[in-house]
Each structure stands twice: as structure tokens, then as C-alpha cells.
Design a protein around this motif. Structure first.
Motif, PDB file in Angstrom:
ATOM      1  N   SER A 181     -39.457 -25.182  -9.828  1.00 44.52           N
ATOM      2  CA  SER A 181     -38.818 -24.572  -8.663  1.00 44.52           C
ATOM      3  C   SER A 181     -38.732 -25.666  -7.599  1.00 44.52           C
ATOM      4  O   SER A 181     -39.348 -26.726  -7.739  1.00 44.52           O
ATOM      5  CB  SER A 181     -39.651 -23.397  -8.168  1.00 44.52           C
ATOM      6  N   ASP A 206     -40.300 -25.949  -5.031  1.00 44.53           N
ATOM      7  CA  ASP A 206     -41.654 -26.229  -4.537  1.00 44.53           C
ATOM      8  C   ASP A 206     -42.505 -26.993  -5.555  1.00 44.53           C
ATOM      9  O   ASP A 206     -43.644 -27.346  -5.248  1.00 44.53           O
ATOM     10  CB  ASP A 206     -42.368 -24.924  -4.181  1.00 44.53           C
ATOM     11  N   SER A 207     -41.978 -27.245  -6.740  1.00 43.98           N
ATOM     12  CA  SER A 207     -42.736 -27.923  -7.793  1.00 43.98           C
ATOM     13  C   SER A 207     -42.983 -29.387  -7.437  1.00 43.98           C
ATOM     14  O   SER A 207     -42.225 -30.003  -6.703  1.00 43.98           O
ATOM     15  CB  SER A 207     -41.976 -27.868  -9.114  1.00 43.98           C
ATOM     16  N   LYS A 222     -34.300 -32.520  -7.271  1.00 50.31           N
ATOM     17  CA  LYS A 222     -34.607 -31.096  -7.296  1.00 50.31           C
ATOM     18  C   LYS A 222     -36.013 -30.752  -6.819  1.00 50.31           C
ATOM     19  O   LYS A 222     -36.246 -29.657  -6.327  1.00 50.31           O
ATOM     20  CB  LYS A 222     -34.441 -30.557  -8.722  1.00 50.31           C
ATOM     21  N   VAL A 223     -36.964 -31.679  -7.023  1.00 51.44           N
ATOM     22  CA  VAL A 223     -38.373 -31.381  -6.740  1.00 51.44           C
ATOM     23  C   VAL A 223     -39.057 -32.602  -6.133  1.00 51.44           C
ATOM     24  O   VAL A 223     -38.505 -33.693  -6.113  1.00 51.44           O
ATOM     25  CB  VAL A 223     -39.134 -30.977  -8.033  1.00 51.44           C
TER      26      VAL A 223
END
Length: 79
Positions: free
Chosen positions: A20, A22-23, A42-43
Motif C-alpha cells: 500500500s 504506507d508500505s 509507489k512506496v
């Protein structure tokens, strides 16, 4: 990963990872950043690499927020 379908394979691999926004992801032996670069978009990303020559690749502007750690062979205890 090379060849005409490498981008598709990378995206397929990444889409199969449960992450996600937040990962936090750690890529050990990140090499040329084949996975680290797209994942860093993305992370939160950290990459570990043993070879100094790969560090400049991993410090690409696209992954400016990626933490990159260079491990020298003398700093690693082999089990």
C-alpha cells in the motif's frame, strides 16, 4: 530482466506484491534497480547493494527518496 517484455514482467511482479502507499520495502541486492526504481514511485523504499558501481544507478532522480546503503564485503559477516 531484459528483452521486449521486461517492462511487462516487472509490472506483473510488482502487481503481485501486497503493498500500500504506507508500505516500506527493502530491496536487498537491488542491482540496477529493476524493481527498486518502479517500487520507489509507489512506496517508501530502501535498497542495499554490495557493488559500488550500482549506487549511481540507485541514486537516480526518480527514486530521490530511496535510501541506498552500500555494504562492503568486509562489513558483512557471512553465515
Amino acid at each position: 530482466m531484459s528483452g521486449a517484455n521486461s517492462g511487462e514482467r516487472i509490472e506483473k511482479t510488482i502487481s503481485g506484491i501486497l503493498i500500500s502507499p504506507d508500505s516500506r520495502v527493502l530491496d536487498v541486492g537491488a542491482g540496477r534497480g529493476t524493481l527498486a526504481i518502479p517500487l520507489a514511485k509507489k512506496v517508501s523504499m530502501s535498497a542495499v547493494e554490495l557493488f559500488r558501481g550500482m549506487i549511481s544507478v540507485l541514486q537516480h532522480p526518480i527514486i530521490k527518496d530511496c535510501e541506498v546503503l552500500l555494504l562492503s564485503p568486509g562489513s558483512v559477516n557471512y553465515l
